[in-house]
Design a protein around this motif. Structure first.
Motif, short mmCIF file in Angstrom:
data_model
loop_
_atom_site.label_atom_id
_atom_site.label_comp_id
_atom_site.label_asym_id
_atom_site.label_seq_id
_atom_site.Cartn_x
_atom_site.Cartn_y
_atom_site.Cartn_z
N PRO A 1 8.25 -10.53 -0.06
CA PRO A 1 7.00 -10.80 0.47
C PRO A 1 7.00 -12.21 1.16
O PRO A 1 7.70 -13.02 0.50
CB PRO A 1 6.12 -10.84 -1.25
N THR A 2 5.96 -12.38 1.62
CA THR A 2 5.76 -13.65 2.52
C THR A 2 4.59 -14.68 1.85
O THR A 2 3.84 -13.92 1.06
CB THR A 2 5.53 -13.54 3.89
N PRO A 3 4.42 -15.69 2.36
CA PRO A 3 3.11 -16.52 1.80
C PRO A 3 2.33 -15.96 2.37
O PRO A 3 1.10 -15.81 1.30
CB PRO A 3 3.37 -17.86 2.58
N ALA A 4 1.81 -15.20 3.42
CA ALA A 4 0.66 -14.49 3.61
C ALA A 4 0.29 -13.34 2.73
O ALA A 4 -0.73 -13.18 2.46
CB ALA A 4 0.88 -14.04 5.20
N ASP A 5 1.42 -12.75 2.34
CA ASP A 5 1.06 -11.58 1.32
C ASP A 5 0.51 -12.02 0.18
O ASP A 5 -0.24 -11.62 -0.29
CB ASP A 5 2.66 -10.91 1.31
N ILE A 6 1.12 -13.36 -0.37
CA ILE A 6 0.68 -13.61 -1.66
C ILE A 6 -0.72 -14.21 -1.64
O ILE A 6 -1.50 -14.05 -2.36
CB ILE A 6 1.53 -15.01 -2.13
N GLN A 7 -1.15 -14.75 -0.39
CA GLN A 7 -2.56 -15.20 -0.18
C GLN A 7 -3.49 -13.96 0.01
O GLN A 7 -4.55 -13.89 -0.56
CB GLN A 7 -2.65 -15.89 1.45
N ALA A 8 -2.93 -12.90 0.49
CA ALA A 8 -3.50 -11.67 0.69
C ALA A 8 -4.13 -11.19 -0.47
O ALA A 8 -5.18 -10.64 -0.83
CB ALA A 8 -3.03 -10.68 1.81
N ILE A 9 -3.06 -11.10 -1.47
CA ILE A 9 -3.07 -10.40 -2.68
C ILE A 9 -4.09 -11.14 -3.69
O ILE A 9 -4.97 -10.86 -4.39
CB ILE A 9 -1.89 -10.13 -3.33
N GLY A 10 -3.99 -12.55 -3.46
CA GLY A 10 -4.76 -13.44 -4.14
C GLY A 10 -6.41 -13.36 -3.91
O GLY A 10 -7.25 -13.51 -4.59
N ALA A 11 -6.38 -13.08 -2.42
CA ALA A 11 -7.90 -12.93 -2.21
C ALA A 11 -8.57 -11.47 -2.28
O ALA A 11 -9.62 -11.43 -1.99
CB ALA A 11 -7.93 -13.54 -0.61
N ALA A 12 -7.94 -10.83 -2.55
CA ALA A 12 -8.19 -9.01 -2.59
C ALA A 12 -9.06 -8.89 -3.90
O ALA A 12 -8.90 -9.66 -5.02
CB ALA A 12 -7.13 -8.49 -2.60
N ALA A 13 -10.11 -7.88 -3.68
CA ALA A 13 -10.78 -7.45 -5.01
C ALA A 13 -9.97 -6.47 -5.72
O ALA A 13 -10.02 -6.43 -6.88
CB ALA A 13 -12.18 -6.73 -4.41
N ILE A 14 -9.20 -5.59 -4.91
CA ILE A 14 -8.33 -4.50 -5.72
C ILE A 14 -7.11 -4.63 -4.64
O ILE A 14 -6.92 -4.94 -3.59
CB ILE A 14 -8.70 -3.28 -5.78
N VAL A 15 -6.03 -4.13 -5.15
CA VAL A 15 -4.76 -3.96 -4.96
C VAL A 15 -4.35 -2.56 -5.03
O VAL A 15 -4.37 -1.95 -6.22
CB VAL A 15 -3.34 -4.83 -5.56
N VAL A 16 -3.85 -1.81 -3.94
CA VAL A 16 -3.43 -0.35 -4.03
C VAL A 16 -2.02 -0.34 -3.71
O VAL A 16 -1.37 -0.79 -2.75
CB VAL A 16 -4.13 0.34 -2.86
N LYS A 17 -1.13 0.47 -4.44
CA LYS A 17 0.26 0.61 -4.19
C LYS A 17 0.56 2.07 -4.19
O LYS A 17 -0.17 2.85 -4.51
CB LYS A 17 1.07 -0.15 -5.33
N SER A 18 1.98 2.27 -3.76
CA SER A 18 2.36 3.60 -3.71
C SER A 18 2.74 4.17 -4.90
O SER A 18 2.36 5.18 -5.52
CB SER A 18 3.22 3.88 -2.45
N GLY A 19 3.45 3.33 -5.69
CA GLY A 19 3.92 3.56 -7.03
C GLY A 19 5.35 4.15 -7.08
O GLY A 19 6.06 4.22 -6.34
N VAL A 20 5.71 4.69 -8.45
CA VAL A 20 7.05 5.36 -8.58
C VAL A 20 8.03 4.36 -8.30
O VAL A 20 9.29 4.52 -8.02
CB VAL A 20 7.13 6.61 -7.90
N GLY A 21 7.75 2.98 -8.48
CA GLY A 21 8.77 2.07 -8.25
C GLY A 21 9.02 1.66 -6.92
O GLY A 21 10.07 0.86 -6.72
N LEU A 22 8.51 1.91 -6.09
CA LEU A 22 8.85 1.69 -4.42
C LEU A 22 8.75 0.33 -4.07
O LEU A 22 9.45 -0.31 -3.60
CB LEU A 22 7.98 2.37 -3.60
N GLU A 23 7.65 -0.31 -4.64
CA GLU A 23 7.34 -1.69 -4.50
C GLU A 23 7.75 -2.65 -5.53
O GLU A 23 7.12 -3.13 -6.39
CB GLU A 23 5.70 -2.07 -4.37
N LYS A 24 9.22 -2.74 -5.86
CA LYS A 24 9.71 -3.38 -6.66
C LYS A 24 9.30 -5.05 -6.71
O LYS A 24 9.48 -5.74 -7.80
CB LYS A 24 11.25 -3.25 -6.65
N TRP A 25 8.77 -5.63 -5.74
CA TRP A 25 8.62 -6.77 -5.64
C TRP A 25 7.23 -7.05 -6.00
O TRP A 25 6.74 -8.29 -6.26
CB TRP A 25 8.67 -7.15 -4.21
#
Length: 318
Positions: free
Chosen positions: A78-102
């Motif tokens: 993840p990049t600083p921009a990713d952290i910013q985007a997640i911090g500013a989001a209302a919700i986060v949507v992931k694929s799941g099943v452990g794909l996004e280990k980070w």
């Protein structure tokens, strides 16, 4: 988590806090719903999930896609921009099943307190390897979207998440879900019809890595092997495994080795050469972990999956 990943994430967090003025303090970051006249801010992890959110959310959402097209999601940093985007989001949507280990540590670093929508909820998961004894206990295949029926479950979960976060637009989300679910059924039927024209003995698949298990199961293909013998992309093929795969390709009469857009093709090309079969790559490379670039025919989930089927059917049926 690897030490290098922890070090990078710590640095990225510090940079993100500087960029964002020590984080977002608005109500969306705390999981609040969209204000009247505003669009719901959604952070979506993978290209597939981001496309689903755009399709179901339409003009009522703004989507920040974390992983860009043709980037390997298994070793993503993840990049600083990713952290910013997640911090500013209302919700986060992931694929799941452990794909996004980070993702969990990134969410913590971002100070995100809102809802995380796991689009994999309710999907019947397959074991992590095609051949008995290859997967670790409890490991499941995360590439669930390659079965359009699983994609229907994913978009249903996404619609529920969007509707809960933005009830004022729930009817619009539900309507788009109904329309898109019909498109997914049509994709599924088209895939089945395409493979029905190929004799069962010719439906043999060798790919860059073990990403197409749900697809193989859905359409009655035979998985011969993969260049990277793993669900993840960090594994490497030993000399013995390489020789065994070449021998298996020859013994089974497999016609081709398929490369993938998010992985280097060199190893696949070498194996195909040794086995004396064609390698399918370049513009015909498969979308295993990604979809195409925005604005291209393959830049949506439906377009990428149609591309995969057309390429595979053409190669195996020729």
């Amino acid at each position: 988590m690897k030490h290098g990943h922890r070090t990078f994430l710590a640095a990225a967090t510090a940079a993100a806090l500087v960029l964002s003025g020590c984080g977002s303090g608005d109500s969306d970051a705390e999981g609040g719903s969209a204000s009247p006249g505003t669009r719901l801010a959604v952070a979506a992890t993978t290209p597939e999930v981001a496309d689903f959110v755009r399709t179901i959310g339409g003009s009522d959402v703004t989507v920040t896609q974390i992983i860009k097209p043709n980037v390997d999601p298994h070793d993503y940093e993840p990049t600083p921009a990713d952290i910013q985007a997640i911090g500013a989001a209302a919700i986060v949507v992931k694929s799941g099943v452990g794909l996004e280990k980070w993702l969990d540590q990134t969410i913590e670093s971002a100070g995100f307190k809102g809802a995380v929508v796991d689009s994999s909820q309710g999907v019947a998961l397959r074991e992590g390897a095609h051949e008995e004894g290859e997967s670790e206990a409890g490991e499941h295949d995360p590439h669930i979207w390659h079965n359009p029926q699983n994609a229907k479950t994913m978009v249903t979960n996404i619609e529920k998440g969007l509707s809960a976060a933005d009830p004022a637009h729930a009817a619009a989300f539900t309507g788009k879900l109904k329309t898109y679910s019909a498109e997914l059924d049509r994709l599924d039927a088209d895939n089945e019809a395409a493979f029905a024209k190929i004799p069962a003995g010719q439906r043999k698949l060798v790919t860059n890595h073990d990403a197409f298990g749900y697809y193989v199961d859905r359409y009655g293909l035979e998985f011969v092997g993969s260049v990277i013998p793993s669900l993840d992309t960090s594994a490497e093929l030993s000399a013995k495994q390489l020789n065994d795969l070449v021998a298996k390709i020859k013994a089974t009469g497999t016609k081709a080795v398929f490369t993938e857009t998010s992985l280097p093709p060199k190893s696949a090309e070498a194996i195909a050469s040794q086995a004396g079969v064609k390698v399918i790559g370049g513009e015909d490379a498969l979308y295993g972990d990604s979809i195409g670039a925005e604005g291209t025919p393959e830049g949506t989930y439906l377009g990428a999956e149609r591309h995969n089927t057309q390429v595979i059917v053409t190669a195996l049926g020729g």
